[in-house]
Design an enzyme around this catalytic site. Structure first.
Site, PDB file in Angstrom:
ATOM      1  N   HIS A 274     -36.375 -30.305   6.780  1.00  0.00           N
ATOM      2  CA  HIS A 274     -36.138 -29.754   5.440  1.00  0.00           C
ATOM      3  C   HIS A 274     -35.571 -30.776   4.472  1.00  0.00           C
ATOM      4  O   HIS A 274     -35.344 -30.459   3.306  1.00  0.00           O
ATOM      5  CB  HIS A 274     -35.192 -28.566   5.549  1.00  0.00           C
ATOM      6  CG  HIS A 274     -33.847 -28.927   6.117  1.00  0.00           C
ATOM      7  ND1 HIS A 274     -33.690 -29.388   7.394  1.00  0.00           N
ATOM      8  CD2 HIS A 274     -32.608 -28.904   5.581  1.00  0.00           C
ATOM      9  CE1 HIS A 274     -32.409 -29.616   7.620  1.00  0.00           C
ATOM     10  NE2 HIS A 274     -31.731 -29.346   6.544  1.00  0.00           N
ATOM     11  N   CYS A 275     -35.329 -32.009   4.922  1.00  0.00           N
ATOM     12  CA  CYS A 275     -34.657 -32.990   4.054  1.00  0.00           C
ATOM     13  C   CYS A 275     -35.505 -34.209   3.734  1.00  0.00           C
ATOM     14  O   CYS A 275     -35.892 -34.428   2.594  1.00  0.00           O
ATOM     15  CB  CYS A 275     -33.347 -33.440   4.709  1.00  0.00           C
ATOM     16  SG  CYS A 275     -32.046 -32.192   4.709  1.00  0.00           S
ATOM     17  N   ILE A 276     -35.765 -35.033   4.731  1.00  0.00           N
ATOM     18  CA  ILE A 276     -36.311 -36.363   4.478  1.00  0.00           C
ATOM     19  C   ILE A 276     -37.698 -36.346   3.831  1.00  0.00           C
ATOM     20  O   ILE A 276     -37.970 -37.162   2.950  1.00  0.00           O
ATOM     21  CB  ILE A 276     -36.314 -37.204   5.781  1.00  0.00           C
ATOM     22  CG1 ILE A 276     -34.906 -37.253   6.367  1.00  0.00           C
ATOM     23  CG2 ILE A 276     -36.785 -38.624   5.489  1.00  0.00           C
ATOM     24  CD1 ILE A 276     -34.825 -37.984   7.675  1.00  0.00           C
ATOM     25  N   ILE A 278     -38.795 -34.275   1.723  1.00  0.00           N
ATOM     26  CA  ILE A 278     -38.737 -33.568   0.448  1.00  0.00           C
ATOM     27  C   ILE A 278     -37.759 -34.198  -0.538  1.00  0.00           C
ATOM     28  O   ILE A 278     -38.098 -34.479  -1.699  1.00  0.00           O
ATOM     29  CB  ILE A 278     -38.339 -32.093   0.689  1.00  0.00           C
ATOM     30  CG1 ILE A 278     -39.435 -31.387   1.498  1.00  0.00           C
ATOM     31  CG2 ILE A 278     -38.081 -31.364  -0.625  1.00  0.00           C
ATOM     32  CD1 ILE A 278     -39.071 -30.007   1.952  1.00  0.00           C
ATOM     33  N   ASP A 279     -36.544 -34.439  -0.102  1.00  0.00           N
ATOM     34  CA  ASP A 279     -35.459 -34.805  -1.007  1.00  0.00           C
ATOM     35  C   ASP A 279     -35.724 -36.051  -1.861  1.00  0.00           C
ATOM     36  O   ASP A 279     -35.369 -36.066  -3.044  1.00  0.00           O
ATOM     37  CB  ASP A 279     -34.160 -34.991  -0.226  1.00  0.00           C
ATOM     38  CG  ASP A 279     -33.707 -33.693   0.438  1.00  0.00           C
ATOM     39  OD1 ASP A 279     -34.323 -32.643   0.147  1.00  0.00           O
ATOM     40  OD2 ASP A 279     -32.766 -33.732   1.245  1.00  0.00           O
TER      41      ASP A 279
END
Length: 444
Positions: A274-276, A278-279
């Site tokens: 959910h992070c790398i 997208i962020d």
């Protein structure tokens, strides 16, 4: 300071402040349990009524989060889950833990944040603390959340208090739980910072106050961009060293013996979670407002996004060299559908893309995952939903033309897998680490 801050500070100090948490998933539920353990009464909010019922029965629904702490919190009267967002007014502090995905055009999708802020505004009362935890671009708290709240006539810093404190969850990490990870806190003014710092300081081992919500938002993006860029670097090195006949994994293991100036990152079949994935694009999008090109970030994204195709190409080459056949009509078993080892979380998993690429070239792809029995519905990969995990029986494994290891779950017997597979494609160096027979293993 406004008089209401003293009341809320006292309630926090005495553990009388009721904490409301919006979103009871991978981030919100561990946070809720940390607050319960600290002695706060917690009211959890979720739009999924089935999830609410599950939690109120004392069940987790998330593999790496045990049910016992939930049952203990329920028995102590410290936890309740609800789908009734009109009850947000009961909370003294409201913490927002909702998804912040990307659109198909790789632009920020703040629809969950906006919707959550609007329901908070509908129940907002003087003296409440509101904290956004969802990862987003610098400025979101002040430019998006604050105007919605202040449209009620209640002003931030005078009537209500607003802060940003990024989630730093790492699902399945046995060494660092929610309480152990230092909590970044940025407030809209001194009063908000003091309140947020007091609340999180009561539940976490350490807080790290920063100058503003925008700084706190930038901290979170910087952490994940750092990882994305370094993973892209080793992925590029992997491709170069493969061409030279050099094992990138051996290179990294040797390089990390240097006690300074080097931090090991590892290649893989593509980014997930959910992070790398997208962020970094949240900052890329925001940077356009300032007419700045984020070339380094976008290059890293290009390299990481290309990895699934590189792995499939390596698999096709290996099939040709070993069996004089191509991917068309080949039977492939993908081992690991979760985005990382030892969890059931499939968000943004590179395995989905691997399966689509394989099938796009005519292969028939199954998957095995000890933590994922059925592929859930996703926006990006709707045709894969409902597929079931195949068994790893020796005769079944031997029936595939190749086994592709995408996620290195500990529950898989890799020695046995290498023994029975006709061909094994390893994107995680797991067979070498397991001491397996490498005769039919190709690293990719």
């Amino acid at each position: 300071m406004p008089p209401s801050i003293e009341t809320l500070l006292a309630a926090i100090g005495e553990r009388r402040a009721r904490v409301g948490i919006i979103g009871l998933g991978y981030v919100g539920l561990p946070l809720a349990l940390a607050m319960c353990r600290a002695g706060f009464p917690v009211l959890g909010f979720d739009i999924d009524e089935r999830r609410v019922a599950l939690l109120n029965r004392g069940e987790s629904g998330i593999e790496h989060i045990p049910a016992e702490p939930i049952r203990e919190a329920l028995a102590a009267g410290r936890f309740e889950a609800t789908a009734d967002f009109a009850r947000l007014g009961e909370a003294d502090a409201v913490l927002v833990c909702v998804p912040t995905p990307l659109t198909r055009q790789r632009e920020p999708d703040l629809s969950y944040v906006v919707a959550s802020t609007r329901v908070i505004a509908a129940a907002l009362r003087p003296g409440q603390l509101v904290v956004l935890e969802s990862t987003t671009w610098p400025g979101t708290t002040l430019e998006v959340v604050k105007p919605i709240l202040e449209a009620t006539g209640l002003l931030s810093g005078r009537d209500v208090f607003l802060a940003f404190s990024p989630e730093r969850e790492d699902p399945g990490n046995a060494d660092f739980g929610t309480r152990d990870i230092p909590k970044i806190v940025g407030g809209d003014g001194e009063a908000a910072l003091a309140l947020a710092d007091a609340l999180y300081g009561a539940a976490m081992a350490r807080t790290v106050p920063v100058a503003s919500p925008s700084v706190a938002e930038a901290v979170k993006l910087t952490e994940n961009i750092f990882r994305s860029v370094n993973i892209a670097l080793v992925n590029e090195l992997k491709v170069i060293y493969e061409a030279m006949g050099i094992d990138v994994w051996e290179v990294i293991e040797a390089a990390k013996t240097k006690p300074f100036g080097f931090m090991p990152f590892y290649p893989g079949p593509g980014l997930g979670g959910h992070c790398i994935p997208i962020d970094p694009f949240y900052l890329t999008w925001k940077a356009r407002e300032f007419d700045i090109a984020t070339r380094f970030i976008e290059l890293a994204g290009e390299i990481n996004t290309a990895m699934p195709r590189h792995v499939v190409d390596r698999l096709a080459e290996a099939l040709d060299l070993r069996f004089r056949r191509g991917l068309n009509g080949a039977r492939i078993l993908v081992v690991g559908i979760a985005y990382k080892k030892n969890v059931e979380d499939t968000r943004e998993s590179a395995s989905f893309r691997l399966i689509e690429l394989l099938e796009g070239r005519g292969a028939r792809a199954d998957f095995h995952d000890p933590h994922v029995a059925v592929i859930p519905k996703t926006r990006e990969h709707p045709t894969l939903a409902g597929r079931r995990s195949a068994a790893l029986e020796p005769e079944r494994v031997a029936g595939y033309d190749a086994v592709l290891v995408a996620t290195d779950h500990d529950a898989v017997d890799y020695r046995a897998l290498a023994l029975h597979a006709r061909l094994a494609i390893d994107t995680r160096n797991v067979f070498a680490r397991a001491g397996a027979d490498m005769t039919r293993v190709v690293k990719a």
